[in-house]
Every structure is written in structure tokens, then in C-alpha cells.
Write an enzyme that holds these catalytic residues in place. Structure first.
Site, PDB file in Angstrom:
ATOM      1  N   GLN A   1      57.075  39.293 -67.693  1.00 51.40           N
ATOM      2  CA  GLN A   1      56.626  39.389 -69.080  1.00 51.40           C
ATOM      3  C   GLN A   1      56.623  40.860 -69.533  1.00 51.40           C
ATOM      4  OE1 GLN A   1      55.840  36.701 -71.135  1.00 51.40           O
ATOM      5  NE2 GLN A   1      55.695  38.231 -72.739  1.00 51.40           N
TER       6      GLN A   1
ATOM      7  N   LYS B   1      54.144  29.287 -71.812  1.00 54.64           N
ATOM      8  CA  LYS B   1      55.332  29.051 -70.977  1.00 54.64           C
ATOM      9  C   LYS B   1      54.979  28.138 -69.811  1.00 54.64           C
ATOM     10  CE  LYS B   1      57.509  33.395 -72.250  1.00 54.64           C
ATOM     11  NZ  LYS B   1      57.602  34.829 -71.994  1.00 54.64           N
TER      12      LYS B   1
ATOM     13  N   ASP C   1      65.596  35.403 -68.716  1.00 51.80           N
ATOM     14  CA  ASP C   1      65.441  36.094 -70.007  1.00 51.80           C
ATOM     15  C   ASP C   1      66.790  36.632 -70.499  1.00 51.80           C
ATOM     16  OD1 ASP C   1      63.090  36.073 -71.367  1.00 51.80           O
ATOM     17  OD2 ASP C   1      62.224  37.828 -70.377  1.00 51.80           O
TER      18      ASP C   1
END
Ligand code: NAP
Length: 284
Positions: free
Chosen positions: A97, A53, A120
Site C-alpha cells: 500500500q 481490499k 498493482d
């Protein structure tokens, strides 16, 4: 023989679009789009995802910072960091994460993220906006699947779609997105009876389970489109999807491979969400 939907190539296209939008944002505002990733602990798979990422963000002209916290970080300290990032005007996107180490509660931490920075798309506010059909930040993997369908010209309107898997991360949001695009959607899960019969009726099969080759090729309706979200590590170390690829390929019109299908789209859509969040936070 089905056409292969090349996720790597399409992800490159998305990333190029993101780069153009990120550059326009920087020219207009005098600062880069900011995407901050929080990684707690040393899970090797998460470490790989986060590094990817970081690299992808940099290539797209997005300022990516990674906050690496030790595995014994307290919930209090993690929530404190999330609040700090929420308050920082130069940060447009926050990604924690997942999964977090066991002593931390994923949902509480996701709930603490400012929904406007929730790249997200997992905050309940964003999940709710999707459910009621309003714009918001949407989960990356399902958005990537929709982009793949558009790419091959598959219009979900009036089609029978089956989504196998009902997770908050993949199954439910993709079912919502297909419904929004007027598909007739069936959602299957571990208690579904006669899965093969359900799959055999579908013009579109989206598999998001995490069981290698659960979906048999013979189940696929001739001409159906197959999107395989599953990523399964086999005993020999190779990767396989949830669909028996070779047999399904004989019947489908289009199919995504694993690896090289949905996987590469996820990071591309994350970058796209970061720019979308930035554009919404600093309107022209
Ligand atoms: P998850 O939270 O474990 O959900 C799996 C779903 O599959 C559940 O809804 C479960 O049903 C259902 N299921 C389990 N066994 C089944 C069976 N025998 N028949 C029908 N349904 C069954 O997983 P997830 O996070 O959604 O991820 C699914 C897969 O996608 C995994 O392989 C994951 O690695 C992969 N993934 C890929 C990407 C990507 O970028 N390509 C991103 C995210 C996830 P119940 O609800 O009844 O338990």
C-alpha cells in the site's frame, strides 16, 4: 444530458466474473488465489483502502492476507518481507500500500516485487510491457477506466482523447492504453498552456489531476465522454472529482460521477489482476 456511468454496478459485474474465475482456479489447482497486502504504518486512509481490499478479496473467493507493519519498519525489513512473499508459491499477488512512510522509498520497494506478482502493475517491467504493447499486469485504475469505456460502447479508435495528468499510477498508463486502442492521445499536465482549448477538441476526456472542478463544464465538446478519476475532499467533507460535474453533464454523452464512478472499479480490477497473475503462474 449525459448518461451516468455507474462504477458501482459495473464493479459488481467485474467482481462476479472474478469470483467465477477464482473458483475455477481453486477447483483446478486445489488452492485459492492468494493476494497479500502489505500496510506500513497507521495512515487512516490507507487503513480504509486495505480493509476494503481484504473484504472484497474474501467475497470473491480470494485468500487475502494483510501484513501490518509498524510505522518505524526499516527498508531492510520491508524488503525482506517482500522477498519472502515473492518466494511463497501460494501467493499470486503482492500489493504494497502506497504511499509508504517518508523514511521508506516507494520505488525501491515496488522494484523488489516479483513482476509476475505485481498486481498493482507498477513494477517497471510491467510498465515497460504496457509501453511496448505486450501483455502484463496493468495498473488497476486505468484498467477500470478502459472497462468503463467498453461498457458504454466507446471505441477509442480514431478518436481524439485527452488525458489530464501524467502520473505513473494513472495518467501515463491510461494514455498508453488509449494509444494501444488507436486513439489520438494528448497528455496534459501542470505546464500545459490553454488547457481549455485542448479539452474542447477531445472526444474523450480523462481527468486524473487531484484538483476539484479544474475541468470546466463549458470546455467539454458536445457528445464527448468524460471519465473523472480525481478524488478530492472538499472543505465541507464531501467528495468531488476534477470535473465540474453538473455543467459537464449538460454537454457530455457519458460521464462518471465522483463518488461512485472510477473509484469502485479500482478494487475490482485489482482482484481481476490477482486472478490473472494466478492463472499465468499456474497455467492449465
Ligand atoms: P499525481 O501523481 O499528483 O498527479 C497529478 C497530475 O496532475 C500530474 O501529472 C500534474 O502535472 C497534473 N496537474 C496538476 N495540476 C494541474 C493543472 N492545474 N493542470 C493540468 N494538470 C495538472 O496524482 P495521481 O496519483 O495521478 O492521482 C490523480 C487523482 O486521481 C487524485 O485526485 C487521486 O486521488 C485520484 N485517484 C483516484 C483513483 C481511483 O481509484 N479513482 C486512483 C488513483 C488516483 P505535473 O506532472 O506537471 O506535476
Amino acid at each position: 444530458m449525459a448518461g451516468i456511468i455507474d462504477g458501482k454496478a459495473l464493479a459488481q459485474t467485474v467482481r462476479a466474473e472474478v469470483k467465477t474465475r477464482a473458483a475455477a482456479f481453486a477447483a483446478r489447482t486445489g488452492r485459492e488465489v492468494g493476494l497479500d497486502v502489505v500496510l506500513v504504518g497507521e495512515d487512516p486512509a490507507s487503513e480504509v483502502y486495505v480493509r476494503n481490499k481484504e473484504r472484497a478479496a474474501r467475497k470473491a473467493g480470494i485468500a487475502g492476507r494483510v501484513h501490518r507493519l509498524s510505522a518505524d519498519t526499516s527498508q531492510h525489513a520491508l524488503l525482506g518481507l517482500v522477498r519472502e512473499l515473492n518466494a511463497d508459491d501460494a501467493i499470486d499477488g503482492i500489493l504494497v500500500q502506497l504511499p509508504l512512510p517518508r523514511h521508506l522509498d516507494d520505488q525501491t520497494v515496488v522494484d523488489a516485487i516479483d513482476p509476475a506478482k505485481d498486481v498493482d502493475g507498477l513494477h517497471p517491467v510491467n510498465a515497460g510491457l504496457l509501453a511496448v504493447g505486450r501483455p502484463g499486469l496493468r495498473p488497476c485504475t486505468p484498467s477500470g477506466c478502459m472497462r468503463m469505456l467498453d461498457h458504454v460502447g466507446f471505441d477509442p479508435k480514431g478518436k481524439r482523447a485527452i488525458v489530464i495528468g501524467r502520473s505513473t499510477l494513472v495518467g501515463k498508463p491510461i494514455a498508453m492504453m488509449l494509444l494501444e486502442r488507436h486513439a489520438t492521445v494528448t497528455i496534459a499536465h501542470s505546464r500545459t498552456v490553454a488547457l481549455g482549448e485542448e479539452v474542447a477538441r477531445a472526444d474523450l476526456v480523462v481527468a486524473a489531476v487531484g484538483r476539484p472542478r479544474l475541468i470546466e463544464g463549458e470546455w467539454i465538446k458536445p457528445g464527448a465522454v468524460v471519465i473523472d478519476v480525481g478524488i478530492n475532499r472538499l472543505d465541507d467533507g464531501s467528495l468531488a472529482g476534477d470535473v465540474a460535474f453538473e455543467a459537464a453533464r449538460e454537454r457530455a454523452s457519458y460521464i462518471t460521477p465522483v463518488p461512485g464512478g472510477v473509484g469502485p472499479m479500482t478494487i475490482a480490477m485489482l482482484l481481476s489482476n490477482a486472478v490473472t497473475a494466478a492463472e499465468a503462474r499456474v497455467p492449465a
